[in-house]
Design an enzyme around this catalytic site. Structure first.
Site, PDB file in Angstrom:
ATOM      1  CG  HIS A 280     -22.866  -3.914 -15.693  1.00  0.00           C
ATOM      2  ND1 HIS A 280     -22.177  -3.408 -14.613  1.00  0.00           N
ATOM      3  CD2 HIS A 280     -22.558  -3.124 -16.753  1.00  0.00           C
ATOM      4  CE1 HIS A 280     -21.465  -2.366 -15.016  1.00  0.00           C
ATOM      5  NE2 HIS A 280     -21.672  -2.180 -16.297  1.00  0.00           N
ATOM      6  CG  HIS A 281     -24.978  -0.841 -18.793  1.00  0.00           C
ATOM      7  ND1 HIS A 281     -25.081  -0.206 -17.570  1.00  0.00           N
ATOM      8  CD2 HIS A 281     -23.709  -0.633 -19.224  1.00  0.00           C
ATOM      9  CE1 HIS A 281     -23.911   0.355 -17.291  1.00  0.00           C
ATOM     10  NE2 HIS A 281     -23.056   0.114 -18.261  1.00  0.00           N
ATOM     11  CB  ALA A 282     -28.669  -6.096 -21.404  1.00  0.00           C
TER      12      ALA A 282
ATOM     13  CG  HIS B 126     -25.676   1.591 -10.918  1.00  0.00           C
ATOM     14  ND1 HIS B 126     -27.024   1.563 -11.193  1.00  0.00           N
ATOM     15  CD2 HIS B 126     -25.497   0.876  -9.784  1.00  0.00           C
ATOM     16  CE1 HIS B 126     -27.632   0.853 -10.250  1.00  0.00           C
ATOM     17  NE2 HIS B 126     -26.741   0.438  -9.386  1.00  0.00           N
TER      18      HIS B 126
ATOM     19  CG  ASN C 204     -28.538   0.353 -15.933  1.00  0.00           C
ATOM     20  OD1 ASN C 204     -27.572  -0.296 -16.325  1.00  0.00           O
ATOM     21  ND2 ASN C 204     -29.317   1.013 -16.751  1.00  0.00           N
TER      22      ASN C 204
END
Ligand SMILES: [Zn+2]
Length: 345
Positions: free
Chosen positions: A128-130, A167, A169
């Site tokens: 979920h950060h990419a 998170h 992001n």
């Protein structure tokens, strides 16, 4: 004789998953060990069917990522030694591009099979950060964002529940103006990686009111997490019957995680599974392994799946907060969301 219906669980599995990790070299072996341990433990404790993933293709990546970045990934894949994609923590290595397509394929395969199973689980997924044009936080691509956008394109009503110590992001950024409900629960103090995720970030344009951030104070315990899960009532009360619910069930909030930030135990992940089960009704549910870098990561993943299957388990004593304010703070945030007029406006 009374027949009882047992939920059907599918796990997207390819033996190659045990060799794939995009994490910093310091944590890479822990990441791989977790997946190896997970499948072993899952076979001992759960009844499920293995589903082989079909590799995704380059066009699927274009749904979110820029052509330039995809080319960078392809070029990096040809370099005969290990290096960093983002200067800090996400690595590249020879042949990474194929692994990326396999990981994305796992998520896309899950959408195809979710109609035939009660729950489909992707143990190696939830990156979920990419961002569209760069890697971040052990994530070379954003598999869940791509999957959610493909579903939206087909006219599906999608909700994402992103539970992880960090998170999501990239996921928030990519889907910020999309009418896809995003509920994020993570550790937050303004500094802890990635440092984003303010309550005030509620989405924009067509996505206004669709982004819900529930930041938990660092060191939050099982009881604080339990309180935060009350936000999921939003799905039952307002965002009714999404056709797909994508759940990132990251287990790096466990108290023994190497990237320690929260004080959860396996009980929290079991409870998350039980809560998601309650949301099932008419939705197809796909869950992802997310982050997890500790000695009990695999057991935490299995505890989550046991919850999904309706089984309450407890492998450790529950952790409690001695700070009432933590719970009150979460309570306030949740009640503000539940009463807010801008929700899904
Ligand atoms: Zn994480």
């Amino acid at each position: 004789m009374k027949l009882t219906y047992q939920s059907l669980l599918g796990i997207i599995w390819d033996q190659k998953f045990t060799e794939i990790s995009f994490s910093h070299p310091m944590i890479r072996e822990v990441s791989k060990a977790r997946i190896r341990e997970f499948i072993k433990l899952a076979k001992e404790k759960l009844s499920f069917i293995e589903i082989r993933p079909t590799q995704a293709n380059e066009e699927d990546l274009l749904m979110v990522h820029t052509k330039e970045y995809i080319n960078l990934l392809k070029e990096s894949s040809k370099i005969p030694f290990m290096g960093f994609l983002d200067q800090t923590d996400t690595i590249h290595y020879p042949g990474i591009f194929n692994d990326i397509l396999l990981v994305l394929g796992a998520s896309l395969t899950a959408t195809k099979w979710s109609k035939f199973y009660d729950y489909v689980y992707v143990p190696l997924g939830g990156f979920h950060h990419a961002m569209p044009d760069r890697a971040m936080g052990f994530c070379p691509i954003n598999d869940v964002a791509i999957t959610a956008l493909k579903l939206l394109e087909k006219g599906e009503k999608v909700a994402i529940i992103d539970v992880d110590a960090h998170h999501g992001n990239g996921l928030q950024y990519i889907l910020y103006d999309k009418p896809i409900l995003k509920v994020n629960i993570y550790a937050y103090d303004g500094y802890f990686f990635p440092g984003t995720g303010k309550v005030q970030e509620i989405g924009e344009g067509k996505g206004k009111g669709y982004n819900i951030n529930i930041p938990l104070p660092l060191g939050s315990t099982d009881d604080v997490f339990e309180k935060s899960l009350e936000i999921l009532d939003i799905i039952e009360d307002y965002y009714k019957n999404p056709s797909y619910i994508l759940v990132i069930a990251g287990v790096d909030g466990h108290k023994d995680d190497e990237l320690k930030s929260l004080e959860f135990t396996t009980n929290s992940y079991n409870l998350l599974g039980l809560k998601i089960r309650r949301l099932k009704k008419y939705s197809n549910i796909i869950a992802y392994g997310g982050g997890g870098y500790g000695r009990l990561s695999a057991l935490s993943m299995v505890s989550f799946l046991e919850g999904l299957m309706g089984k309450k388990t407890s492998y450790e004593p529950v952790t409690f907060s001695n700070d009432k304010e933590k719970i009150e703070k979460i309570e306030k945030i949740i009640s503000r969301f539940k009463s807010s007029a801008y929700l899904f406006s």
